[in-house]
Design an enzyme around this catalytic site. Sequence first.
Site, mmCIF file in Angstrom:
data_model
loop_
_atom_site.group_PDB
_atom_site.id
_atom_site.type_symbol
_atom_site.label_atom_id
_atom_site.label_comp_id
_atom_site.label_asym_id
_atom_site.label_seq_id
_atom_site.Cartn_x
_atom_site.Cartn_y
_atom_site.Cartn_z
ATOM 1 N N ASP A 31 0.870 -1.224 -0.127
ATOM 2 C CA ASP A 31 -0.053 -0.101 -0.063
ATOM 3 C C ASP A 31 0.883 1.201 -0.023
ATOM 4 O O ASP A 31 1.966 1.080 0.684
ATOM 5 C CB ASP A 31 -0.910 -0.067 1.268
ATOM 6 C CG ASP A 31 -2.048 0.837 1.080
ATOM 7 O OD1 ASP A 31 -3.391 0.385 1.184
ATOM 8 O OD2 ASP A 31 -1.894 2.244 0.850
ATOM 9 N N SER A 124 -16.730 -2.367 -9.299
ATOM 10 C CA SER A 124 -17.824 -1.317 -8.603
ATOM 11 C C SER A 124 -19.314 -1.567 -9.404
ATOM 12 O O SER A 124 -19.229 -1.630 -10.597
ATOM 13 C CB SER A 124 -17.461 0.068 -8.655
ATOM 14 O OG SER A 124 -18.484 0.946 -8.061
ATOM 15 N N TYR A 148 -14.150 7.596 -12.409
ATOM 16 C CA TYR A 148 -13.599 6.502 -11.396
ATOM 17 C C TYR A 148 -14.502 5.490 -12.177
ATOM 18 O O TYR A 148 -13.815 4.401 -12.245
ATOM 19 C CB TYR A 148 -14.228 6.949 -10.123
ATOM 20 C CG TYR A 148 -14.543 5.749 -9.173
ATOM 21 C CD1 TYR A 148 -13.288 5.172 -9.009
ATOM 22 C CD2 TYR A 148 -15.695 5.126 -9.198
ATOM 23 C CE1 TYR A 148 -13.382 3.795 -7.836
ATOM 24 C CE2 TYR A 148 -15.638 4.063 -8.262
ATOM 25 C CZ TYR A 148 -14.839 3.322 -7.799
ATOM 26 O OH TYR A 148 -14.579 2.177 -6.872
ATOM 27 N N LYS A 152 -12.985 1.605 -13.814
ATOM 28 C CA LYS A 152 -13.148 0.191 -13.382
ATOM 29 C C LYS A 152 -13.728 -0.549 -14.854
ATOM 30 O O LYS A 152 -13.335 -1.763 -14.822
ATOM 31 C CB LYS A 152 -14.378 0.288 -12.234
ATOM 32 C CG LYS A 152 -13.949 0.702 -11.006
ATOM 33 C CD LYS A 152 -12.661 -0.142 -10.343
ATOM 34 C CE LYS A 152 -12.716 0.351 -9.040
ATOM 35 N NZ LYS A 152 -11.276 -0.337 -8.449
ATOM 36 N N ASN A 198 -19.859 9.794 1.430
ATOM 37 C CA ASN A 198 -20.724 8.631 1.411
ATOM 38 C C ASN A 198 -21.455 8.673 2.667
ATOM 39 O O ASN A 198 -21.123 9.410 3.789
ATOM 40 C CB ASN A 198 -19.861 6.989 1.350
ATOM 41 C CG ASN A 198 -19.105 7.019 0.263
ATOM 42 O OD1 ASN A 198 -18.014 6.880 0.213
ATOM 43 N ND2 ASN A 198 -20.033 7.047 -0.981
HETATM 44 P P1 NAD Z 1 -9.640 2.790 0.369
HETATM 45 O O1 NAD Z 1 -9.140 4.068 -0.259
HETATM 46 O O2 NAD Z 1 -9.685 2.754 1.871
HETATM 47 O O3 NAD Z 1 -8.324 1.469 -0.092
HETATM 48 C C1 NAD Z 1 -7.487 1.615 -1.161
HETATM 49 C C2 NAD Z 1 -6.058 1.632 -0.637
HETATM 50 O O4 NAD Z 1 -5.374 1.328 -2.025
HETATM 51 C C3 NAD Z 1 -5.772 2.656 0.033
HETATM 52 O O5 NAD Z 1 -5.127 2.176 1.322
HETATM 53 C C4 NAD Z 1 -4.576 3.401 -0.740
HETATM 54 O O6 NAD Z 1 -3.610 4.133 0.090
HETATM 55 C C5 NAD Z 1 -4.152 2.283 -1.548
HETATM 56 N N1 NAD Z 1 -3.716 2.609 -2.971
HETATM 57 C C6 NAD Z 1 -4.146 3.454 -3.956
HETATM 58 N N2 NAD Z 1 -3.534 3.530 -4.883
HETATM 59 C C7 NAD Z 1 -2.345 2.843 -4.728
HETATM 60 C C8 NAD Z 1 -1.352 2.467 -5.524
HETATM 61 N N3 NAD Z 1 -1.066 3.170 -6.597
HETATM 62 N N4 NAD Z 1 -0.399 1.559 -4.930
HETATM 63 C C9 NAD Z 1 -0.452 1.067 -3.905
HETATM 64 N N5 NAD Z 1 -1.489 1.495 -2.786
HETATM 65 C C10 NAD Z 1 -2.387 2.287 -3.434
HETATM 66 O O7 NAD Z 1 -10.843 2.016 -0.424
HETATM 67 P P2 NAD Z 1 -11.661 1.011 -0.128
HETATM 68 O O8 NAD Z 1 -12.933 1.288 -0.166
HETATM 69 O O9 NAD Z 1 -11.149 -0.016 0.723
HETATM 70 O O10 NAD Z 1 -11.736 0.308 -1.673
HETATM 71 C C11 NAD Z 1 -10.798 -0.833 -2.233
HETATM 72 C C12 NAD Z 1 -11.317 -1.081 -3.468
HETATM 73 O O11 NAD Z 1 -12.519 -1.385 -3.840
HETATM 74 C C13 NAD Z 1 -10.908 0.335 -4.323
HETATM 75 O O12 NAD Z 1 -10.283 -0.405 -5.786
HETATM 76 C C14 NAD Z 1 -12.317 0.624 -4.641
HETATM 77 O O13 NAD Z 1 -12.372 1.522 -5.839
HETATM 78 C C15 NAD Z 1 -13.079 -0.648 -4.635
HETATM 79 N N6 NAD Z 1 -14.700 -0.314 -4.332
HETATM 80 C C16 NAD Z 1 -14.886 0.188 -3.243
HETATM 81 C C17 NAD Z 1 -16.414 0.535 -2.814
HETATM 82 C C18 NAD Z 1 -16.419 0.836 -1.371
HETATM 83 O O14 NAD Z 1 -17.929 0.901 -1.138
HETATM 84 N N7 NAD Z 1 -15.769 1.096 -0.483
HETATM 85 C C19 NAD Z 1 -17.170 0.172 -3.467
HETATM 86 C C20 NAD Z 1 -16.945 -0.317 -5.093
HETATM 87 C C21 NAD Z 1 -15.537 -0.667 -5.137
HETATM 88 C C1 UD1 Z 2 -21.260 6.268 -4.144
HETATM 89 C C2 UD1 Z 2 -20.282 6.460 -5.581
HETATM 90 C C3 UD1 Z 2 -20.160 4.866 -6.098
HETATM 91 C C4 UD1 Z 2 -19.288 4.045 -5.176
HETATM 92 C C5 UD1 Z 2 -19.979 4.221 -3.511
HETATM 93 C C6 UD1 Z 2 -19.197 3.571 -2.456
HETATM 94 C C7 UD1 Z 2 -21.605 8.442 -6.881
HETATM 95 C C8 UD1 Z 2 -22.318 8.809 -7.876
HETATM 96 N N1 UD1 Z 2 -21.382 7.086 -6.581
HETATM 97 O O1 UD1 Z 2 -22.578 5.691 -4.565
HETATM 98 O O2 UD1 Z 2 -19.608 4.971 -7.248
HETATM 99 O O3 UD1 Z 2 -19.124 2.745 -5.340
HETATM 100 O O4 UD1 Z 2 -20.359 5.404 -3.371
HETATM 101 O O5 UD1 Z 2 -18.043 4.102 -2.074
HETATM 102 O O6 UD1 Z 2 -20.923 9.186 -5.972
HETATM 103 N N2 UD1 Z 2 -26.572 10.875 0.871
HETATM 104 C C9 UD1 Z 2 -27.200 11.719 1.645
HETATM 105 N N3 UD1 Z 2 -26.474 12.653 2.490
HETATM 106 C C10 UD1 Z 2 -24.972 12.305 2.591
HETATM 107 C C11 UD1 Z 2 -24.343 11.371 1.650
HETATM 108 C C12 UD1 Z 2 -25.103 10.636 0.930
HETATM 109 O O7 UD1 Z 2 -28.158 11.966 1.548
HETATM 110 O O8 UD1 Z 2 -24.572 12.969 3.285
HETATM 111 C C13 UD1 Z 2 -27.273 9.882 0.152
HETATM 112 C C14 UD1 Z 2 -26.995 9.908 -1.555
HETATM 113 O O9 UD1 Z 2 -27.545 10.802 -1.986
HETATM 114 C C15 UD1 Z 2 -27.284 8.447 -1.942
HETATM 115 C C16 UD1 Z 2 -27.224 7.602 -0.778
HETATM 116 O O10 UD1 Z 2 -27.097 8.474 0.284
HETATM 117 O O11 UD1 Z 2 -28.718 8.587 -2.461
HETATM 118 C C17 UD1 Z 2 -25.867 6.887 -0.838
HETATM 119 O O12 UD1 Z 2 -24.699 7.924 -0.963
HETATM 120 P P1 UD1 Z 2 -23.162 7.290 -1.073
HETATM 121 O O13 UD1 Z 2 -22.930 6.645 -0.004
HETATM 122 O O14 UD1 Z 2 -22.513 8.412 -1.490
HETATM 123 O O15 UD1 Z 2 -23.252 6.251 -2.238
HETATM 124 P P2 UD1 Z 2 -23.539 6.219 -3.990
HETATM 125 O O16 UD1 Z 2 -24.011 7.441 -4.216
HETATM 126 O O17 UD1 Z 2 -24.530 4.858 -4.018
#
Ligand code: NAD
Ligand code: UD1
Length: 336
Positions: A31, A124, A148, A152, A198
Site C-alpha cells: 500500500d 464497482s 472513476y 473500473k 458517502n
Molecule cells: P480505500 O481507499 O480505503 O483503499 C484503497 C487502498 O489502496 C488505500 O489504502 C490506498 O492507500 C491504496 N492505494 C491506492 N493507489 C495505490 C497504488 N497505486 N499503490 C499502492 N496502494 C495504493 O478504498 P476501499 O473502500 O477499501 O476500496 C478498495 C477497492 O474497492 C478500491 O479499488 C475501490 O475502488 C473499490 N470499491 C470500493 C467500494 C466501497 O464501497 N468502498 C465500492 C466499489 C468498489
Molecule cells: C457512491 C459512488 C459509487 C461508489 C459508492 C461507494 C457516486 C455517484 N457514486 O455511491 O461509485 O461505489 O459511493 O463508495 O458518488 N446521501 C445523503 N447524504 C449524505 C451522503 C449521501 O443523503 O451526506 C445519499 C446519497 O444521495 C445517496 C445515498 O445516500 O442517495 C448513498 O450515497 P453514497 O454513500 O455516496 O453512495 P452512492 O451514491 O450509492
Amino acid sequence: MKILVTGGAGYIGSHMCAELLRLGHEIVVADNFSNGTQAALDGVKKISGSDFPFYETDIRDENALEKIFYEHKIDCVTHFAGLKAVGKSVSEPLEYYENNLNSTLTLCRTMRKHGVFRMIFSSSAATYSPENSVPLTEDSVLGATNPYGRTKIMCEEILRDLCIAEPRFSVVLLRYFNAVGAHESGLIGDCPRGIPNNLMPFISQTAAGLHSELKIFGNDYNTPDGTCIRDYIHITDLIDGHVCAIEFSAENAGCEVFNLGTGRGISVLEMVDAFDKTNGLKLPRSIAPRRPGDFPEAYASPEKAEKMLKFRAKKSLEDMCRDTWKFQRNVPSEMR
Ligand code: NAD
Ligand code: UD1
C-alpha cells in the site's frame, strides 16, 4: 496459501487481511498510504495476533513489485489498490486513469512474469449505467457516469482480454455495491480523510458530533419515501464474497464477473432511522436538494454469486448500523 493484498491498508483491504489471517493464510500487503493508514494495519495485527510482511510502495513501481514477487511465492492476488472518490475523479481525471489503470497493468505484467495467474479484482456497481432497471444483473448495460467508474470498466476489459490471450489466468471481477459497517472488534472500519461523501461515514460522524446535521440529498425521488435507494452490504459479508471468489478462482480459469450485494434496496431515510433505532440515537437531519449525479434506485441481483460462488450476504441492517457506530466510537486519533 500466500496472498498478496494490494491496498491492504485501506477500508476493504484491511478487513480482507484480517479474515485471510483468521483462515490461516499467509498475507503480503502492499500500500502506498495514499488513502490507507498504519492504524488500519495495526488494527489487523491486533485482531489476528500476528505480524505480516508489509511493503509501503506504489504498485505502479514495477521494480518495487518485482521485489515483492521475488521475495514471496504468491499464489493469488486480491487487488484493492485504487483511487475511489467519485467527485475527485471528475476534477482530476488524469490522476484517476493514471493510478487505477497503470497499477492494474503493472500488477498483471509482474504476475505473468512470476507465474502468478489468480486475481480477485475490486470493481464497482459504478460501472452500471443509471438507465438500467433494477435489480442490476451482471448483464445489465455498462455505462459509468464518471471517470472513476470508467477506470473500473477499463480495468475489467483489460483483465478480460488478458484472460482470453493467456488462458492460464483466472480473474474474478467483483462489482461491489455500497460497502458499509466495520469489523466486529471495532478496531478497523471505514475512516475517510476529510469530510465524507458517502452516507454511512457521514451518519456516524454526525452521531459523533463531528457535523451539525446529516443532509438528506433529495426526498422527491420516485421511490416509496422519496429518498434514494441503494444496496448496502456489510463489510464482513463483502469479505466472505472474496473468500468464495478465491476458492472459485482455484477451479475456474478465465474471467468471470459477479455482483456483491444483498439484493435488498434500502432508502436513505430507512438507513438513518435504522441507525437511530439500533444505537438509541436521534440524529439531527434535514432535507437538502438532490446531489448532482445521483439516481433514484440501484440494487443488485445476487443470484449469479449465489449460484456460482455459493455466496449469500447474511448480515442485517442492524448489524451494519451497530458495527459502524462501534467503530466510530473507537476511531484512533491517528485515523481521523
Ligand atoms: P480505500 O481507499 O480505503 O483503499 C484503497 C487502498 O489502496 C488505500 O489504502 C490506498 O492507500 C491504496 N492505494 C491506492 N493507489 C495505490 C497504488 N497505486 N499503490 C499502492 N496502494 C495504493 O478504498 P476501499 O473502500 O477499501 O476500496 C478498495 C477497492 O474497492 C478500491 O479499488 C475501490 O475502488 C473499490 N470499491 C470500493 C467500494 C466501497 O464501497 N468502498 C465500492 C466499489 C468498489
Ligand atoms: C457512491 C459512488 C459509487 C461508489 C459508492 C461507494 C457516486 C455517484 N457514486 O455511491 O461509485 O461505489 O459511493 O463508495 O458518488 N446521501 C445523503 N447524504 C449524505 C451522503 C449521501 O443523503 O451526506 C445519499 C446519497 O444521495 C445517496 C445515498 O445516500 O442517495 C448513498 O450515497 P453514497 O454513500 O455516496 O453512495 P452512492 O451514491 O450509492
